[in-house]
Structures are given as structure tokens and as C-alpha cells.
Design an enzyme around this catalytic site. Structure first.
Site, PDB file in Angstrom:
ATOM      1  N   THR A   1      40.341  54.970  61.121  1.00 28.33           N
ATOM      2  CA  THR A   1      40.009  56.347  61.495  1.00 28.33           C
ATOM      3  C   THR A   1      38.622  56.352  62.135  1.00 28.33           C
ATOM      4  OG1 THR A   1      41.354  57.374  59.770  1.00 28.33           O
ATOM      5  CG2 THR A   1      39.506  58.656  60.616  1.00 28.33           C
TER       6      THR A   1
ATOM      7  N   ARG B   1      50.518  63.679  53.000  1.00 37.20           N
ATOM      8  CA  ARG B   1      51.508  62.606  52.914  1.00 37.20           C
ATOM      9  C   ARG B   1      52.170  62.665  51.543  1.00 37.20           C
ATOM     10  NH1 ARG B   1      46.569  59.749  52.425  1.00 37.20           N
ATOM     11  NH2 ARG B   1      46.641  59.124  54.609  1.00 37.20           N
TER      12      ARG B   1
ATOM     13  N   HIS C   1      65.890  42.849  18.901  1.00 34.58           N
ATOM     14  CA  HIS C   1      66.389  41.472  18.897  1.00 34.58           C
ATOM     15  C   HIS C   1      65.309  40.421  18.706  1.00 34.58           C
ATOM     16  CE1 HIS C   1      67.029  37.687  21.116  1.00 34.58           C
ATOM     17  NE2 HIS C   1      68.128  37.666  20.411  1.00 34.58           N
TER      18      HIS C   1
END
Length: 885
Positions: free
Chosen positions: A134, A309, A840
Site C-alpha cells: 500500500t 474484507r 481410550h
């Protein structure tokens, strides 16, 4: 319309290929009436025609395609070469003229922000945020053209190249537009998220604000004031010490300015301004239909929106049908399978749950899909019963300590306490139905002989699986799917009925042994020994059976060499051709006959089974051969049984020395006997379920093979992308929309990249309760599930098929399900990211007598493979002994 320049009022979401994600979003907002500063986009056509002028770009892109994301040095050198090349190319005159014309129309006397906008940017699935450059306060034609050229070149910064490679974007398929937008010279600017970026809460708008241009915040050089807004009010306000601001220079460009005096701690926004900003954020979110990351600024008290966005890092929120707050718990964390599940696997599990259905053949609404995983809403409904609220966290300790703590955290929240939820009462009819089972459990504990329970369960499993196989083979087509739905609806109920009096008995007696030992003796020193090598556990027997296969293989060097390069499709056939292969073939056949339906992540019916991908077992077999002496696994099991007897003897001897010792010893002897005779049944329910899932998978693939032969499916495995209801419809209509399968495959790929939370609310907030263990400085806290301490080399294993372990290593894994059992004889300790006292890994660790810590968040990232670590399974923490592996 100029092919090289489009003004914001000419742009909407359909122009994304021309102007990229950022440009399309700005055009959308501008057209919708949001306060977006005027501007235009230099289109991707300009970029493509610009690079077309180069005779080297094809070669450079070929070189980029060959690089992997971790080749950082090569990426840096090649990226610099590409950028230098692009900056040396002359901009074609037609493109230059179009840009100048657009600039003059927009206002040649104004200053501009020039930003990159890639075609794969600001999408719902990949933001590409911060990947290109930018340039602010650009003045005049020369500065503008140079900034545009630099933006084009920034498509090949190191971070952009790596990001595309990591996210599967082809370097040739991503094109760059350039956004040219009139500058606003604000007093205050910042970033606004319309969902809390830390917790994920969709009801909270989070605003970062500071003085000057927003570049200071975006680049991370200044601390921001934080404002959080919920339901139109400020719920959090945190004023930072602001040392620096960025302001525009009159001649163009920007300067960093050091703030002085009271300005450093002056709030950048008033409460009213923050609430007004949040309201605009909500409007933008509503326009786009998803949470947004918005750059904004404030000039003369007027709000301007610079870009928006989608927030791509949020975990999807499980759906609800009302406006009340719900708590969802991850089904995958309970079942030790946190990976993404295909649609058929999800459909089978939702049909399998008999509660929360509108019809017996339907899918339960107590399990909902989010991010390709299943989440249970049952806890929300259980919390409506005052009698259960206090007990639920304690019950959940058996599944996962962090579940328990998350539920406590949720119940302590004001929004839960003031939600006005109903206070339901448990119906007496349910108590009456449960009474016979409760009475049977009491009888089991007090006086029944329970030695035949496991044999009874084994007979039931054999008979019922045979019946189900016959039922599914009698029919075909849609009727077969109906029978599958009927079978799934009954399996869990049938299993619970069979084990209802036995498994709870085993768990209750374990807790009684623990609690009474602590009460009468002040410790639980013998508890770990008592749990070793109980009889009848089908998963332990599976591990021993694989050890037997390894012992058969170890005497045949050619077979060992073959296994290292074996192929799944021809595994058994090729084995016959290897010297010694026919000798070991019966051992493999026997193992696959009994356990071939098992595999990693086996609750997902679509996952491959050992029978289908036998090479998954090769690492465990080779590690066993390398690390365990012949027959040692059987001897270790017998030694564990002997140790259990000795531990019980020591415990009883200590009790006899206490007041009323004879009475206490007699009670404890009974509890130990009952526990050891029944705890082996703990793995039978899942064994039975997986056997039935295997039957279902086989007949569905039979139907899918016919659909593929008729050209309706491209491949039989494409059936995994459909639900049971959809498969039935395809079998009836003989038609299928293949685009549906394509879209679901794409969603699956996106969901694979997500990390599923244990607990998430209907507001999207991820509850991350911390473990309760008190740990030494620097240690990692989890839940203690198998007592003892062990030191050794950490072996971080993410996938069972990639497992390589030596005897004495400490297994560090995301989770362990029954498929991981063959590694336990090698392990000196166990660390997993998920699990609880009765899951388990914990049960098997206690049987093998190895220390275990479970529920240690991100263990596979915090602990590096090869580091020396110490596992304290008594207190529940892991210490890293060597920082460098």
C-alpha cells in the site's frame, strides 16, 4: 467502458476477476451508499497486458511453481529477481493513458492511497490480508504510475509467494488490480472486526483505534485503544499509551510523529463514536452476509470506510433455531477424532444417535455440523435440569477435563444465568425405568459373580453382527438404505442395554477404590498397579495380536524389506511372492479377519480401514520388531497381571493395619475383583459399533459401484460426499447433480485447515478453559489420567501411518483411538491433546502402566519431536527437559 480502469460506481461483486477482492468490496459498498472515498481500480487486464510485454515472466513463473513453501532462501532470491524485472518494464502507453485519464476524472488535485487488490484476495476462504503493498498520500501522475508499478511487483513479495504456495493458489492464476482511492486525512483511524477476533463471539464488535493514519495500526508500530460493543453498548474499553502516529506530508508520502503529553493517553474515540462505528460495521456485515474486517477513519467527526474484507479465521458457528444462547461440545474430541468428516460419515453418525429425531430414519438435531465436524447441543438441554447442573461438570471429567471446566465457565456467565431458560424436572417415569439398571449395578458391586459378562458380550456381538449382515444382504437399492437407517437407529440403544449394568459398575468401582484409598490411607499409591492388564479388553487383545504378527514377520528379512515398500492394492498377493511371505500370510489373514475393520478415525465411516490400507500397520509392526524382544509383549501383559495382584495385595495389607482393617480390606478386595472382571468391557461397545459401520460401508460401496457402472457416479467413493437420504434419492431417481459433489469437496478442503474448538457457543465464542493442574514454572498443564512419572524422548506422531517409535519413547499425539494401541507396548509415557479419565488412551495407558497426561492443548506444537521430556501422570503436567532437540 475502459478495459484498464473501472471507477467504484461501475463495480460490484461480479467484477471480482477484473478488480480483485478489495476493489470488488469497495465497489459494492460504494453502490450500497456506505461512506467510501471516491476512486477507481486499475484492472487485472492492465496487469496481464503489462506482464505480457515481458519475455521472461513465463520462465520465472515456471521456476516459482517448482518451489515449496519452506524453501525460504530460494523464494527470497527468486522473488527479488521477479520484482526487479517487473520494475524495469516500461508500462505500455495505452495502459498509462487509461490510468492518467481515470486519475483526472477522479480529481487530479487530490492525494491518493494506492493499494493492491489480488483476485484471490478478501474472499470468504482466504483473505490474503497484508500480502501486497500500500502507498499513501500519492500526489501527481508520476508518483501514481510508480506506485501502480510497485503494486504490480508486490504480487511477488516473499510473503505473497509463500502464502499462495501454502494455500494452494497457482502463481499464474492470481492477478492483480490496483485500487486508487482519494486520501482522507483523519484525526483518528483504525480497524473494526464485527466479531471478536480473539474469542470468535459474533455479537461483539471489536474496534482498534489510534490517532493519525491507520497505517500505524496495520503495520503494528503503535498500540491501539480497544473498544468492544455489544447490543449497542460499550462492554470493554481499554486505552493504550500511544507513542507514535503517522500523518501525511504536504509534498506527498507520510511521516511518523512522536506523540507527547496527554495525547498519548487520551481516548481516541468517544463512547458515542465507538457505538456509531459499530452500528455501521453491523450494516456492512449484513450487506456482505458474513463477519467483516473493516478499515475506517474519522475526519471532522465523519466516518469513512476505506476497505472491508471477510474474516476468514473464525470457526463456523453451529446452527440454532432460536435466539437463546447455546453451548456446543465437540463430538470429535469425545471420540478422539478431531479431523474433518465427509458428509456420509456425518449423516451416519447423526442417524446413529437415536435421540433428538423427528422420525426414526432421520438425523438427530442434537448433533449439528460446523466446519466439517459434529457438535452436540445436548449439554444446553441438560442444563435446563437443576438437578443436573451441579453434577454435569463432574461427570464430564471422565470425558475431558477441559469440557468440564468449559461447562463451569459457561454456567458462571451472566448471559446464562439471566437467559430465562426453563427449569425442567426429571420425570419420575424415567427414574422408574432406570431403577432396575441401578439395582443391577448395586448387585454387581455387592455380591454377583461377574466373570461371564465379557463372554456374554462377545457372544452378543457375534450373533447380532451376523443377523445384521444377513438383513443387509437380503435387499438392494433404496430398501437397503432404509434398512441401514433402521439398523443405525437401534445400534446405540441396543449397546447401552447390553452394557448398562456392567460398564457403570466398572467405572463406579474404580472411583470407589480411588476415593476409599485416599480416605483410609491418605494416598492412591496402588491405584495405577491395580489397573494393569485386566482380562477381556478387545482393544488390548488387538494390540497383542499385532505383536504376534510382528513376531511372525521378524524371522523373515525379505518380508521386512517387502513391508517397507508394500502397496495397499496388492498387499496380500505380493506378500505371497516374497521369500517367507507364505509363512506369515496366515498371521496377517487372521489379524485382518478379526480386526481389519478398524483404523484411525474409525467413527467416520468413510475413513479407510486396515483391510483396505494394510500399510498403515507397517510402522507399528516394524517398530515392534525393532523395540520389543520376541514374545515380550505377551510376557509384559502377564507381568502386568502379576503386578496388579501384587498391588492389590499391598493395598489390602496396608488397610489391615488400620482401625477396622479387616472390614476395610474385605470391602476393598470386593471392589478390586468387580472392577478387574468388568473394566475389560469398556471397549466392547465401540468394537460392536465399528463392526456394524463396516458392514454398512461395504453394502453402500456395493450400491455405489453399480451407480458408477451406470455412469451416475464418477467413482464409487463419490458416494461419501452424499448423505444417506441423498443416496436413497439417487438410487430411486438414478440422477445426480455432480456439482454438489464438487462443491462439497471444495468445502472439505477448506474445513481441513480449520482447528476445531472443544466448546463453542451459539454466539461463536470459543471457550478455552485452562486445565486445573498446578504446575511448575515452564511446565505444560493437562489432565492426569494414569499415575506415575516417565522421562524419555518425545516422539511426536500426527498420523499413525507415519509412526516410528523405539522402546522407551514418550508418545505425543493429537489423540489416540483403538488403532493406536499397537504403539503402547513401546511407549514409556503418553501425552495427547484431547481425552479424559475414561477415554481410550487413558484406559489403555493404565492397563499398560504408563504415565499419561491428556487434554494438553497444542501438545504436538509445543513439544518438538526428539526433545527429552518428563511426564507426570499423577499431577498432570509435562516438563520439557531439553529445549533443543
Amino acid at each position: 467502458m475502459n478495459p484498464y480502469v473501472l471507477h467504484f460506481n461501475e463495480i460490484d461483486s461480479t467484477r471480482l476477476p477484473d478488480v480483485g477482492g478489495k476493489g470488488a468490496n469497495l465497489g459494492e459498498m460504494s453502490k450500497a451508499g456506505f461512506p467510501v472515498p471516491r476512486g477507481f481500480c486499475v484492472t487485472t487486464s492492465a496487469y496481464r497486458d503489462f506482464i505480457a510485454a515481458s519475455h521472461e515472466m513465463d520462465e520465472l513463473l515456471d521456476l516459482l511453481d517448482r518451489l515449496q513453501p519452506d524453501q525460504l532462501d530460494e523464494i527470497s532470491k527468486l522473488g527479488q529477481r521477479v520484482r526487479d524485472h517487473l520494475l524495469s518494464i516500461t508500462i505500455p502507453e495505452t495502459i498509462k493513458s487509461a490510468i492518467i485519464e481515470g486519475w483526472q476524472k477522479s480529481g487530479e488535485d487530490r492525494e491518493y492511497a494506492v493499494r493492491s487488490s489480488a483476485t484471490a484476495e478478501d474472499l470468504p476462504t482466504a483473505s490474503f490480508a497484508g500480502q501486497q503493498e500500500t502507498y499513501l498520500n500519492v500526489k501527481g501522475a508520476d508518483q501514481l504510475l510508480q506506485a501502480v508499478r510497485k503494486c504490480w511487483a508486490s504480487l511477488f513479495t516473499d510473503r505473497s509467494i509463500v502464502y499462495r504456495a501454502q494455500n494452494g493458489f497457482d502463481h499464474r492464476s492470481v492477478f492483480l488490480s490496483v485500487v486508487v482511492q482519494q486520501m482522507v486525512f483523519p484525526e483518528v483511524s483504525g480497524i473494526m472486526f464485527t466479531a471478536d477476533p480473539v474469542t470468535g463471539n459474533r455479537r461483539i464488535v471489536s474496534i482498534d483505534a489510534s490517532f493519525g493514519l491507520g497505517e500505524a495500526l496495520v503495520s503494528g508500530i503503535v498500540s491501539a485503544d480497544l473498544y468492544q460493543v455489544k447490543a449497542g453498548g460499550i462492554i470493554k474499553k481499554q486505552i493504550a499509551k500511544k507513542e507514535i502516529a503517522i500523518y501525511a506530508r504536504p509534498e506527498g508520502g507520510t511521516d511518523k510523529v512522536k506523540l507527547t503529553g496527554d495525547q498519548r493517553t487520551t481516548p481516541s474515540l468517544s463512547n458515542e463514536q465507538a457505538v456509531r462505528l459499530a452500528g455501521m460495521g453491523r450494516s456492512i456485515e449484513e450487506h456482505f452476509g458474513s463477519p467483516q474486517d473493516i478499515e475506517w477513519c474519522l475526519a471532522d467527526s465523519e466516518i469513512f470506510i476505506l476497505q472491508s474484507r471477510p474474516i476468514t479465521t473464525l470457526y463456523p458457528v453451529p446452527p440454532v433455531t432460536d435466539d437463546k444462547i447455546h453451548l456446543f461440545l465437540s463430538f470429535g474430541h469425545v471420540q478422539m477424532m478431531t479431523e474433518v468428516i465427509k458428509p456420509l460419515g456425518i449423516s451416519v453418525l447423526r442417524t446413529f444417535l437415536p435421540l433428538g429425531k423427528s422420525s426414526p430414519l432421520g438425523e438427530s438435531d442434537l448433533l449439528v455440523e460446523a466446519g466439517g465436524r459434529l457438535y452436540s447441543d445436548a449439554i444446553t438441554r441438560l442444563l435446563e435440569y437443576p438437578q443436573l447442573r451441579k453434577r454435569l461438570p463432574e461427570i464430564l471429567l471422565n470425558l475431558d477435563e477441559l469440557f468440564s471446566r468449559a461447562v463451569r465457565d459457561f454456567m458462571d456467565r451472566e448471559e446464562f444465568r439471566t437467559a430465562g431458560r426453563p427449569n425442567r424436572r426429571i420425570k419420575f417415569s424415567l427414574v422408574r425405568k432406570a431403577f432396575p439398571t441401578a439395582l443391577a449395578i448395586l448387585k454387581n458391586i455387592l455380591y454377583r459373580e461377574n466373570d461371564q459378562a465379557i463372554d456374554m458380550m462377545n457372544r452378543f456381538i457375534t450373533e447380532k453382527v451376523g443377523e445384521n449382515r444377513k438383513l443387509l444382504q437380503e435387499v438392494s437399492g433404496p430398501e437397503r438404505i432404509t434398512r441401514i437407517q433402521e439398523m443405525l437407529n437401534s445400534i446405540l440403544t441396543m449397546t447401552i442395554v447390553k452394557v448398562a449394568q456392567y460398564l457403570p459398575t466398572a467405572l463406579i468401582t474404580y472411583k470407589l477404590i480411588e476415593n476409599l484409598s485416599r480416605k483410609w490411607l491418605g494416598d492412591t499409591a496402588e491405584l495405577g498397579g491395580i489397573s494393569k492388564s485386566p482380562p477381556g479388553n478387545v482393544t488390548t487383545e488387538m494390540g497383542l495380536a499385532l505383536g504376534d504378527v510382528a513376531d511372525e514377520v521378524r524371522n523373515h528379512p525379505a518380508v521386512i524389506e517387502y513391508l517397507e515398500h508394500a502397496n495397499d492394492e496388492t498387499f496380500l498377493e505380493d506378500l505371497k511372492t516374497v521369500p517367507g511371505g507364505k509363512d506369515v500370510l496366515p498371521a496377517f489373514l487372521n489379524f485382518f479377519n478379526r480386526y481389519g475393520m478398524r483404523g484411525t478415525g474409525e467413527i467416520d465411516l468413510t475413513r479407510p480401514r486396515w483391510r483396505e490400507v494394510p500399510t498403515q500397520l507397517v510402522p507399528a509392526i516394524l517398530s515392534h520388531i525393532k523395540g520389543v524382544r520376541p514374545g515380550q509383549h505377551r510376557l509384559d501383559f502377564l507381568a502386568g497381571k502379576k503386578e496388579a495382584e501384587l498391588a492389590a495385595g499391598r493395598l489390602l495389607d496396608r488397610l489391615r493395619e488400620k482401625p477396622l482393617g479387616f472390614f476395610k480390606a474385605r470391602i476393598m478386595r470386593r471392589l478390586i475383583k468387580v472392577h478387574r472382571s468388568l473394566i475389560g468391557i469398556r471397549e466392547h461397545p465401540k468394537y460392536f459399533i465399528i463392526l456394524n459401520f463396516d458392514l454398512i460401508k461395504q453394502v453402500i460401496l456395493q450400491e455405489a459401484a453399480e451407480l458408477a457402472m451406470d455412469g451416475i457416479l464418477k467413482h464409487p467413493e463419490d458416494v461419501f460426499w452424499l448423505s444417506l437420504r441423498e443416496i436413497k434419492e439417487v438410487l430411486e431417481s438414478r440422477r445426480l447433480d455432480r456439482d454438489l459433489i464438487t462443491s462439497r469437496k471444495e468445502k472439505f478442503q477448506r474445513d481441513e485447515k480449520l482447528t476445531p474448538p472443544r466448546a463453542i457457543t451459539s454466539e461463536g465464542e470459543i471457550i478455552t478453559a485452562k486445565p486445573g493442574a498446578h504446575v511448575p514454572p515452564g511446565a505444560l498443564a493437562g489432565s492426569p489420567v494414569s499415575a506415575g512419572k516417565a522421562e524419555g524422548r518425545a516422539r511426536v506422531i500426527l498420523k499413525l501411518e507415519e509412526a516410528k517409535m523405539d522402546k522407551g519413547d514418550i508418545l505425543v499425539a493429537p489423540y489416540t483411538d483403538p488403532a493406536w494401541t499397537p504403539l503402547f507396548p513401546l511407549a514409556a509415557g503418553l501425552v495427547t491433546e484431547v481425552g479424559g479419565l475414561m477415554t481410550h488412551g487413558a484406559v489403555v495407558a493404565r492397563e499398560y502402566g504408563i504415565p499419561a497426561v491428556v487434554g494438553l492443548d497444542n501438545a504436538t506444537r509445543k513439544i518438538r519431536d526428539g526433545q527429552k521430556i518428563r511426564v507426570d501422570g499423577t499431577q498432570g503436567f509435562v516438563e520439557i527437559m531439553e529445549q533443543d532437540a
